[in-house]
Design a protein around this motif. Structure first.
Motif, short mmCIF file in Angstrom:
data_model
loop_
_atom_site.label_atom_id
_atom_site.label_comp_id
_atom_site.label_asym_id
_atom_site.label_seq_id
_atom_site.Cartn_x
_atom_site.Cartn_y
_atom_site.Cartn_z
N ILE A 168 66.01 22.72 86.15
CA ILE A 168 65.36 23.05 84.89
C ILE A 168 64.31 22.00 84.57
O ILE A 168 64.57 20.80 84.61
CB ILE A 168 66.39 23.15 83.75
N ILE A 169 63.11 22.48 84.26
CA ILE A 169 61.97 21.64 83.90
C ILE A 169 61.51 22.08 82.52
O ILE A 169 61.39 23.29 82.27
CB ILE A 169 60.83 21.79 84.92
N VAL A 170 61.28 21.14 81.61
CA VAL A 170 60.85 21.50 80.27
C VAL A 170 59.42 21.06 80.01
O VAL A 170 58.98 20.01 80.47
CB VAL A 170 61.80 20.93 79.19
N ASP A 171 58.70 21.89 79.26
CA ASP A 171 57.29 21.68 78.95
C ASP A 171 57.13 21.88 77.44
O ASP A 171 57.40 22.97 76.94
CB ASP A 171 56.46 22.69 79.74
N PRO A 172 56.69 20.86 76.70
CA PRO A 172 56.58 21.00 75.25
C PRO A 172 55.46 21.92 74.79
O PRO A 172 55.35 22.21 73.60
CB PRO A 172 56.35 19.57 74.76
N GLY A 173 54.64 22.40 75.70
CA GLY A 173 53.62 23.39 75.33
C GLY A 173 52.50 22.82 74.48
O GLY A 173 52.21 23.32 73.39
N ILE A 174 51.85 21.80 75.01
CA ILE A 174 50.73 21.21 74.29
C ILE A 174 49.67 22.27 74.00
O ILE A 174 49.24 23.00 74.89
CB ILE A 174 50.11 20.06 75.12
N GLY A 175 49.29 22.39 72.72
CA GLY A 175 48.27 23.35 72.33
C GLY A 175 48.77 24.75 72.05
O GLY A 175 48.00 25.60 71.60
N PHE A 176 50.03 25.01 72.27
CA PHE A 176 50.59 26.34 72.03
C PHE A 176 51.24 26.37 70.65
O PHE A 176 52.43 26.09 70.49
CB PHE A 176 51.60 26.70 73.11
N GLY A 177 50.45 26.72 69.63
CA GLY A 177 50.97 26.75 68.27
C GLY A 177 51.18 25.36 67.70
O GLY A 177 52.15 25.14 66.97
N ALA B 109 50.64 17.17 65.99
CA ALA B 109 51.83 17.61 66.73
C ALA B 109 51.69 17.31 68.21
O ALA B 109 52.64 16.82 68.85
CB ALA B 109 52.06 19.10 66.52
N ASN B 110 50.52 17.59 68.77
CA ASN B 110 50.30 17.32 70.19
C ASN B 110 50.42 15.82 70.49
O ASN B 110 51.01 15.43 71.50
CB ASN B 110 48.92 17.84 70.61
N VAL B 111 49.86 14.98 69.63
CA VAL B 111 49.93 13.54 69.84
C VAL B 111 51.38 13.06 69.79
O VAL B 111 51.82 12.24 70.62
CB VAL B 111 49.07 12.80 68.79
N THR B 112 52.15 13.58 68.85
CA THR B 112 53.57 13.21 68.78
C THR B 112 54.31 13.57 70.06
O THR B 112 55.10 12.78 70.59
CB THR B 112 54.23 13.94 67.59
N LEU B 113 54.02 14.74 70.61
CA LEU B 113 54.71 15.19 71.82
C LEU B 113 54.26 14.38 73.05
O LEU B 113 55.06 14.13 73.95
CB LEU B 113 54.48 16.67 72.03
N ILE B 114 53.00 13.97 73.08
CA ILE B 114 52.55 13.09 74.17
C ILE B 114 53.29 11.76 74.11
O ILE B 114 53.77 11.24 75.12
CB ILE B 114 51.02 12.88 74.09
N ARG B 115 53.40 11.22 72.92
CA ARG B 115 54.06 9.92 72.75
C ARG B 115 55.54 9.97 73.11
O ARG B 115 56.09 9.02 73.66
CB ARG B 115 53.93 9.46 71.29
#
Length: 271
Positions: free
Chosen positions: A180-189, A194-200
């Motif tokens: 299982i590989i998870v992807d936070p979906g940068i840019g998807f909604g 939010a994107n910066v938080t997920l990168i960090r």
């Protein structure tokens, strides 16, 4: 040494992350240089990609889904052409069981599902039956409307909890947790903050239980941070990829393979 477990083998890289090269067999993907078929795929192999990700249905903001038949028409010839040349692992970006089944029979190794196994009830059991890895991505809504609502009370918690729930579903369906590989979906909604938080915090997703993939290449958030148009977002993308890898990402999905390989090779000497 990073490892990824496929159905019939284990692949490894000495770099800090695997490089997944994007092959969009579509006419409307947002970065025109990623569009194309076998020629583009073979170029990315020559540039040093560890994995190819082939998609026949654009998921850029505002795009609309295509039929199963059209998706198959676009991707199967590309997979077949790659297999005549290379044994490189091939990921297929699809939400449909019949597409993934045909792709697997043509030589594909990995399922990359932007719906995180929600859109087709038969997809998880199929993936389990052939023991392929699955990439589960977070998004909100569908591409044509997903940027209409980008508010969260706690984006990291909400994204992580969603991915955890979809991973639990995958395991209940018979998919091994190591696949299982998870992807936070940068840019998807999601908006810039939010994107910066997920990168960090990408490496903390799901309590660090699963491999994390980050797909940042030339996206709108890179443009917002740099003030650059899509054609000029390479350096911003490389910076974001480095930060993601330092923060725990183990796969980066990119358009610019050669440059990413060089960047991660340098990073491997310094971390």
């Amino acid at each position: 040494m990073k490892k990824l477990f496929l159905a019939d083998r284990v692949i490894e890289t000495s770099r800090p992350a695997f490089v997944m090269g994007v092959v969009n067999a579509t006419p409307d993907s947002f970065w025109k240089e990623s569009r194309g078929g076998a020629e583009n795929a073979l170029r990315l192999i020559d540039e040093g990609a560890d994995i190819l990700d082939i998609g026949g249905e654009s998921s850029r903001p505002g795009s609309e889904y295509v039929s199963e038949e059209e998706e198959l028409r676009r991707i199967i010839p590309v997979i077949e052409a790659v297999r005549r040349r290379s044994s490189i692992p091939v990921s297929v970006d699809t939400r449909k069981k019949n597409v993934m089944k045909a792709a697997f029979e043509a030589g594909a190794d990995i399922l990359n599902d932007i719906s995180a196994l929600e859109d087709d009830d038969e997809l998880a059991p199929f993936a389990a039956s052939v023991a392929i890895p699955v990439i589960l991505m977070h998004k909100r809504g569908i591409p044509v409307t997903m940027q209409n609502d980008t508010s969260y009370s706690d984006v990291f918690r909400e994204v992580s909890d969603y991915l955890e729930s979809r991973a639990d579903y995958a395991v209940r369906s018979g998919i091994s947790s190591e696949k299982i590989i998870v992807d936070p979906g940068i840019g998807f909604g999601k908006d810039l903050n939010a994107n910066v938080t997920l990168i960090r915090r990408c490496g903390e997703l799901c309590g660090k239980k699963y491999t994390v993939l980050m797909a940042l290449s030339r996206k709108t958030c890179i443009g917002q941070m740099t003030g650059r148009d899509v054609e000029d977002r390479l350096f911003g993308t490389l910076a974001a990829d480095i930060i993601s890898v330092i923060n725990g990402a183990q796969i980066v999905r990119v358009h610019d393979v050669k440059e990413t390989v060089d960047t991660l090779s340098v990073l491997s000497y310094t971390i």
